[in-house]
Design an enzyme around this catalytic site. Structure first.
Site, PDB file in Angstrom:
ATOM      1  N   SER A  50       0.962  -1.101   0.009  1.00 32.41           N
ATOM      2  CA  SER A  50       0.020   0.039  -0.058  1.00 32.41           C
ATOM      3  C   SER A  50       0.735   1.232   0.064  1.00 32.41           C
ATOM      4  CB  SER A  50      -0.966   0.137   1.158  1.00 32.41           C
ATOM      5  OG  SER A  50      -0.127   0.104   2.438  1.00 32.41           O
ATOM      6  N   LYS A  97       0.358   4.036   6.950  1.00 34.33           N
ATOM      7  CA  LYS A  97      -0.096   5.078   6.024  1.00 34.33           C
ATOM      8  C   LYS A  97       0.291   6.398   6.215  1.00 34.33           C
ATOM      9  CE  LYS A  97      -2.978   1.783   4.350  1.00 34.33           C
ATOM     10  NZ  LYS A  97      -1.914   0.803   4.788  1.00 34.33           N
TER      11      LYS A  97
END
Lengths: 201, 201
Positions: free
Chosen positions: B119, B156
DNA sequence: CAATATACTGTATATAATTACAGTAATAAT
DNA sequence: ATTATTACTGTAATTATATACAGTATATTG
């Protein structure tokens, strides 16, 4: 520096282990006891031989006065900009050195090279990253290699390597493959990239 | 562990310096000489006090038998998979530890976390990479953070952080932003990513 | 083939080093 | 107010340690 005999190497290892276990060197008696010598003088004479070969220094009069000569260089140089002409590992190119930590990165890193430019971003190698370079690990097709073309040092993926054609591929769609004829241009594959380190994010 | 007095700290520093200079600890006489004591017993009694406070261990009968108790933890834990429920730094999550090398990575790395998934590839963070996480460094907008949503740990970019809305952005076009309401879901920003390490390329 | 290096035993001694004992004095803790 | 801690001096004994000297035996090198 001369080679140690098997026995001398055993004694040097014993000293290193003692250092790890206790934080200080063994006495002659310690060595003799561990290796089963019946005389501390056996250890003494081995130490003198090892000193003569340059692996240790003995401080006279001091108990446990054994200083290891760190022959195995446990510092990895970090190469910033490579000056034109000379070898990559020339003293002037060394930005700093960092201690080798066996647990962490593969042992065959010969130096770190600071990445310039964005030609390898698609394999996660960014500007200012440090790549760990192994000189000895085989320069196989598909490896990310440190190549020197004439006087310029570059990091690319090695795609083709034959006598008259070498293709180096940037991992960035904005750049074109580099094709070199080693019979015309001077080309040296300096090493393969085996690790990466990003100091600031 | 009790605090050392100024004098005791001086002696502990002296021992550490001696270790650096010679590779083995000083004798009582060495300490006395360096600090100007007229009796080796002054050093002896300081050592006993320092041992009592837990900073060193004295091996009786051994010359230079001083072992430093490495209180400053110089090993950085590497976290593999995080077990659900417990804290990230729980012993069961520690894959290994690696020595802290001051020269190399920023000092405020509290642990390394092994990256799972793709990701964050667009900022050069790949699966199996180790990211250096600082617990204390401010969790600012734009930072790459280690977040825990309910029981899941994720890496993230922190985009928005308000009382009722937190947005975490994957750096990969194939993934959608994650929006969390911290008043509904349990959300903890565990730390910020301050370094990266790729062990095999 | 002699010289040197390796690999020890065995004994002995000077010195290096720990460490116990007896004090003094100032400061901090209970 | 007394006890413990800190911070030393001074002396001395015991043990730890380095190291010299005298050997023995085998292997390696010039």
């Amino acid at each position: 520096m001369k080679n140690l005999t098997k026995r001398q190497q055993e004694i040097l290892n014993l000293i290193k282990n003692h250092m790890l276990d206790f934080g200080f060197p063994p006495t002659r008696a310690d060595i003799a006891k561990t290796l089963g010598f019946k005389s501390p003088n056996a250890a003494e004479q081995h130490l003198r031989a090892i000193e003569k070969k340059g692996f240790i220094k003995i401080l006279s009069g001091a108990s446990r006065g054994i200083i290891l000569n760190n022959s195995d260089n446990d510092e990895i140089p970090v190469i910033g900009l490579v000056a034109a002409g000379g070898p990559i590992l020339a003293q002037e190119n060394i930005e700093k050195t960092i201690p080798r930590s066996n647990n962490l990165l593969s042992n065959d890193i010969d130096y770190f090279l600071r990445v310039k430019g964005d030609s390898m971003v698609e394999v996660g190698i960014y500007e200012e990253d440090l790549i760990g370079v192994s000189k000895t690990r085989g320069h196989k097709i598909g490896n990310i290699v440190v190549a020197r073309i004439n006087d310029e040092v570059t990091v690319k993926t090695l795609m083709v390597m034959s006598e008259e054609k070498v293709i180096l591929r940037p991992e960035n769609q904005n750049y074109e493959d580099i094709e070199v004829n080693p019979q015309i241009d001077e080309l040296v594959i300096e090493g393969s990239c085996v690790a990466l380190l990003r100091e600031s994010i």
